[in-house]
Design a protein around this motif. Sequence first.
Motif, PDB file in Angstrom:
ATOM      1  N   MET A  33     -15.115  -5.646   4.328  1.00 59.36           N
ATOM      2  CA  MET A  33     -15.691  -5.072   5.548  1.00 59.36           C
ATOM      3  C   MET A  33     -17.171  -4.796   5.329  1.00 59.36           C
ATOM      4  O   MET A  33     -17.625  -4.662   4.191  1.00 59.36           O
ATOM      5  CB  MET A  33     -15.001  -3.746   5.887  1.00 59.36           C
ATOM      6  N   ILE A  34     -17.893  -4.677   6.437  1.00 63.21           N
ATOM      7  CA  ILE A  34     -19.271  -4.214   6.393  1.00 63.21           C
ATOM      8  C   ILE A  34     -19.411  -3.095   7.411  1.00 63.21           C
ATOM      9  O   ILE A  34     -18.919  -3.197   8.539  1.00 63.21           O
ATOM     10  CB  ILE A  34     -20.283  -5.365   6.650  1.00 63.21           C
ATOM     11  N   GLY A  35     -20.047  -2.009   6.982  1.00 58.75           N
ATOM     12  CA  GLY A  35     -20.278  -0.886   7.875  1.00 58.75           C
ATOM     13  C   GLY A  35     -21.581  -1.070   8.638  1.00 58.75           C
ATOM     14  O   GLY A  35     -22.391  -1.939   8.320  1.00 58.75           O
ATOM     15  N   GLU A  36     -21.789  -0.217   9.650  1.00 55.59           N
ATOM     16  CA  GLU A  36     -23.038  -0.254  10.417  1.00 55.59           C
ATOM     17  C   GLU A  36     -24.254  -0.053   9.515  1.00 55.59           C
ATOM     18  O   GLU A  36     -25.336  -0.530   9.821  1.00 55.59           O
ATOM     19  CB  GLU A  36     -23.031   0.851  11.474  1.00 55.59           C
ATOM     20  N   ASP A  37     -24.053   0.642   8.392  1.00 50.84           N
ATOM     21  CA  ASP A  37     -25.153   0.910   7.464  1.00 50.84           C
ATOM     22  C   ASP A  37     -25.428  -0.283   6.542  1.00 50.84           C
ATOM     23  O   ASP A  37     -26.304  -0.222   5.683  1.00 50.84           O
ATOM     24  CB  ASP A  37     -24.858   2.161   6.633  1.00 50.84           C
ATOM     25  N   GLY A  38     -24.662  -1.383   6.706  1.00 51.80           N
ATOM     26  CA  GLY A  38     -24.880  -2.569   5.897  1.00 51.80           C
ATOM     27  C   GLY A  38     -24.111  -2.587   4.590  1.00 51.80           C
ATOM     28  O   GLY A  38     -24.162  -3.568   3.849  1.00 51.80           O
ATOM     29  N   ALA A  39     -23.400  -1.499   4.292  1.00 54.49           N
ATOM     30  CA  ALA A  39     -22.641  -1.430   3.035  1.00 54.49           C
ATOM     31  C   ALA A  39     -21.381  -2.286   3.125  1.00 54.49           C
ATOM     32  O   ALA A  39     -20.624  -2.196   4.094  1.00 54.49           O
ATOM     33  CB  ALA A  39     -22.268   0.018   2.733  1.00 54.49           C
ATOM     34  N   LEU A  40     -21.162  -3.107   2.097  1.00 51.94           N
ATOM     35  CA  LEU A  40     -19.941  -3.900   1.988  1.00 51.94           C
ATOM     36  C   LEU A  40     -18.899  -3.100   1.212  1.00 51.94           C
ATOM     37  O   LEU A  40     -19.238  -2.416   0.242  1.00 51.94           O
ATOM     38  CB  LEU A  40     -20.214  -5.202   1.238  1.00 51.94           C
ATOM     39  N   PHE A  41     -17.655  -3.177   1.635  1.00 51.50           N
ATOM     40  CA  PHE A  41     -16.578  -2.524   0.895  1.00 51.50           C
ATOM     41  C   PHE A  41     -15.268  -3.238   1.173  1.00 51.50           C
ATOM     42  O   PHE A  41     -15.133  -3.943   2.166  1.00 51.50           O
ATOM     43  CB  PHE A  41     -16.483  -1.026   1.239  1.00 51.50           C
ATOM     44  N   ASP A  42     -14.322  -3.094   0.245  1.00 56.23           N
ATOM     45  CA  ASP A  42     -13.009  -3.707   0.383  1.00 56.23           C
ATOM     46  C   ASP A  42     -12.000  -2.668   0.845  1.00 56.23           C
ATOM     47  O   ASP A  42     -12.005  -1.531   0.364  1.00 56.23           O
ATOM     48  CB  ASP A  42     -12.547  -4.309  -0.949  1.00 56.23           C
ATOM     49  N   VAL A  43     -11.158  -3.072   1.772  1.00 56.98           N
ATOM     50  CA  VAL A  43     -10.088  -2.219   2.290  1.00 56.98           C
ATOM     51  C   VAL A  43      -8.765  -2.804   1.811  1.00 56.98           C
ATOM     52  O   VAL A  43      -8.495  -3.993   2.030  1.00 56.98           O
ATOM     53  CB  VAL A  43     -10.135  -2.160   3.833  1.00 56.98           C
ATOM     54  N   ALA A  44      -7.960  -1.988   1.160  1.00 55.46           N
ATOM     55  CA  ALA A  44      -6.690  -2.457   0.599  1.00 55.46           C
ATOM     56  C   ALA A  44      -5.660  -2.720   1.693  1.00 55.46           C
ATOM     57  O   ALA A  44      -5.533  -1.949   2.640  1.00 55.46           O
ATOM     58  CB  ALA A  44      -6.144  -1.433  -0.383  1.00 55.46           C
ATOM     59  N   ILE A  45      -4.945  -3.827   1.529  1.00 57.34           N
ATOM     60  CA  ILE A  45      -3.772  -4.125   2.361  1.00 57.34           C
ATOM     61  C   ILE A  45      -2.564  -3.760   1.506  1.00 57.34           C
ATOM     62  O   ILE A  45      -2.400  -4.289   0.410  1.00 57.34           O
ATOM     63  CB  ILE A  45      -3.705  -5.616   2.734  1.00 57.34           C
ATOM     64  N   PRO A  46      -1.725  -2.826   1.973  1.00 58.94           N
ATOM     65  CA  PRO A  46      -0.602  -2.396   1.131  1.00 58.94           C
ATOM     66  C   PRO A  46       0.374  -3.534   0.865  1.00 58.94           C
ATOM     67  O   PRO A  46       0.539  -4.441   1.688  1.00 58.94           O
ATOM     68  CB  PRO A  46       0.065  -1.295   1.967  1.00 58.94           C
ATOM     69  N   LYS A  47       1.009  -3.473  -0.292  1.00 61.35           N
ATOM     70  CA  LYS A  47       2.038  -4.465  -0.619  1.00 61.35           C
ATOM     71  C   LYS A  47       3.223  -4.257   0.320  1.00 61.35           C
ATOM     72  O   LYS A  47       3.640  -3.127   0.572  1.00 61.35           O
ATOM     73  CB  LYS A  47       2.481  -4.287  -2.073  1.00 61.35           C
ATOM     74  N   PHE A  48       3.739  -5.361   0.857  1.00 58.78           N
ATOM     75  CA  PHE A  48       4.921  -5.268   1.698  1.00 58.78           C
ATOM     76  C   PHE A  48       5.872  -6.413   1.380  1.00 58.78           C
ATOM     77  O   PHE A  48       5.458  -7.491   0.952  1.00 58.78           O
ATOM     78  CB  PHE A  48       4.575  -5.229   3.202  1.00 58.78           C
ATOM     79  N   ALA A  49       7.154  -6.133   1.549  1.00 63.72           N
ATOM     80  CA  ALA A  49       8.204  -7.078   1.167  1.00 63.72           C
ATOM     81  C   ALA A  49       8.493  -8.055   2.288  1.00 63.72           C
ATOM     82  O   ALA A  49       8.433  -7.721   3.480  1.00 63.72           O
ATOM     83  CB  ALA A  49       9.480  -6.324   0.816  1.00 63.72           C
ATOM     84  N   LEU A  50       8.804  -9.272   1.885  1.00 65.33           N
ATOM     85  CA  LEU A  50       9.301 -10.313   2.788  1.00 65.33           C
ATOM     86  C   LEU A  50      10.732 -10.604   2.338  1.00 65.33           C
ATOM     87  O   LEU A  50      10.936 -11.174   1.270  1.00 65.33           O
ATOM     88  CB  LEU A  50       8.444 -11.579   2.678  1.00 65.33           C
ATOM     89  N   ILE A  51      11.696 -10.166   3.129  1.00 63.06           N
ATOM     90  CA  ILE A  51      13.094 -10.297   2.722  1.00 63.06           C
ATOM     91  C   ILE A  51      13.900 -10.838   3.886  1.00 63.06           C
ATOM     92  O   ILE A  51      13.971 -10.216   4.948  1.00 63.06           O
ATOM     93  CB  ILE A  51      13.675  -8.938   2.244  1.00 63.06           C
ATOM     94  N   ALA A  52      14.499 -11.994   3.679  1.00 64.99           N
ATOM     95  CA  ALA A  52      15.365 -12.571   4.710  1.00 64.99           C
ATOM     96  C   ALA A  52      16.702 -11.834   4.687  1.00 64.99           C
ATOM     97  O   ALA A  52      17.179 -11.440   3.630  1.00 64.99           O
ATOM     98  CB  ALA A  52      15.573 -14.055   4.435  1.00 64.99           C
ATOM     99  N   PRO A  53      17.301 -11.649   5.852  1.00 66.45           N
ATOM    100  CA  PRO A  53      18.620 -11.006   5.873  1.00 66.45           C
ATOM    101  C   PRO A  53      19.641 -11.880   5.141  1.00 66.45           C
ATOM    102  O   PRO A  53      19.535 -13.110   5.159  1.00 66.45           O
ATOM    103  CB  PRO A  53      18.964 -10.892   7.352  1.00 66.45           C
ATOM    104  N   ALA A  54      20.609 -11.231   4.520  1.00 64.62           N
ATOM    105  CA  ALA A  54      21.667 -11.977   3.820  1.00 64.62           C
ATOM    106  C   ALA A  54      22.475 -12.767   4.845  1.00 64.62           C
ATOM    107  O   ALA A  54      22.787 -12.277   5.928  1.00 64.62           O
ATOM    108  CB  ALA A  54      22.573 -11.014   3.062  1.00 64.62           C
ATOM    109  N   VAL A  55      22.758 -13.980   4.484  1.00 62.57           N
ATOM    110  CA  VAL A  55      23.563 -14.834   5.371  1.00 62.57           C
ATOM    111  C   VAL A  55      24.972 -14.869   4.814  1.00 62.57           C
ATOM    112  O   VAL A  55      25.196 -15.228   3.670  1.00 62.57           O
ATOM    113  CB  VAL A  55      22.972 -16.263   5.438  1.00 62.57           C
ATOM    114  N   THR A  56      25.905 -14.432   5.645  1.00 58.25           N
ATOM    115  CA  THR A  56      27.304 -14.454   5.206  1.00 58.25           C
ATOM    116  C   THR A  56      28.022 -15.563   5.964  1.00 58.25           C
ATOM    117  O   THR A  56      27.671 -15.882   7.096  1.00 58.25           O
ATOM    118  CB  THR A  56      27.989 -13.109   5.476  1.00 58.25           C
ATOM    119  N   GLY A  57      28.967 -16.120   5.372  1.00 51.56           N
ATOM    120  CA  GLY A  57      29.650 -17.201   6.074  1.00 51.56           C
ATOM    121  C   GLY A  57      30.823 -17.582   5.295  1.00 51.56           C
ATOM    122  O   GLY A  57      31.641 -18.303   5.328  1.00 51.56           O
TER     123      GLY A  57
END
Length: 132
Positions: free
Chosen positions: A108-132
Amino acid sequence: MKALFPSSETTRGVTVRVSVSYLPEQSEPARGRWFWAYHIRLENAGEQAVQLLTRHWVITDGRGAKHSVEGEGVVGEQPLIAPGASYDYVSGCPLATPAGSMQGSYRMIGEDGALFDVAIPKFALIAPAVTG
């Protein structure tokens, strides 16, 4: 808000909230393809406007293989987020395994011109269990 966006993280007044949905209609497990949509909300609680310049994702599949994705903006935009405002977008992620995770950061860049990184939290990708 926690129910809508179970994962969140705040950096320098910018909160990144994430919600994930498995998309069975776009997935083909028999062909080794699972697909998720993720909804991101960026909230600016800071005192100056910020602009999202670039993104960096680390996508990890169920076998532990990591894939790094970098690029300008998100969904073709480099949004400017005013103090007290938010920006939402939805994107997607395919995996070759029925589970994995994503995390990363936005430059990101702020109005003051400063660059900084914003963390994206870790999140899970989990498919539902398929029963059959």
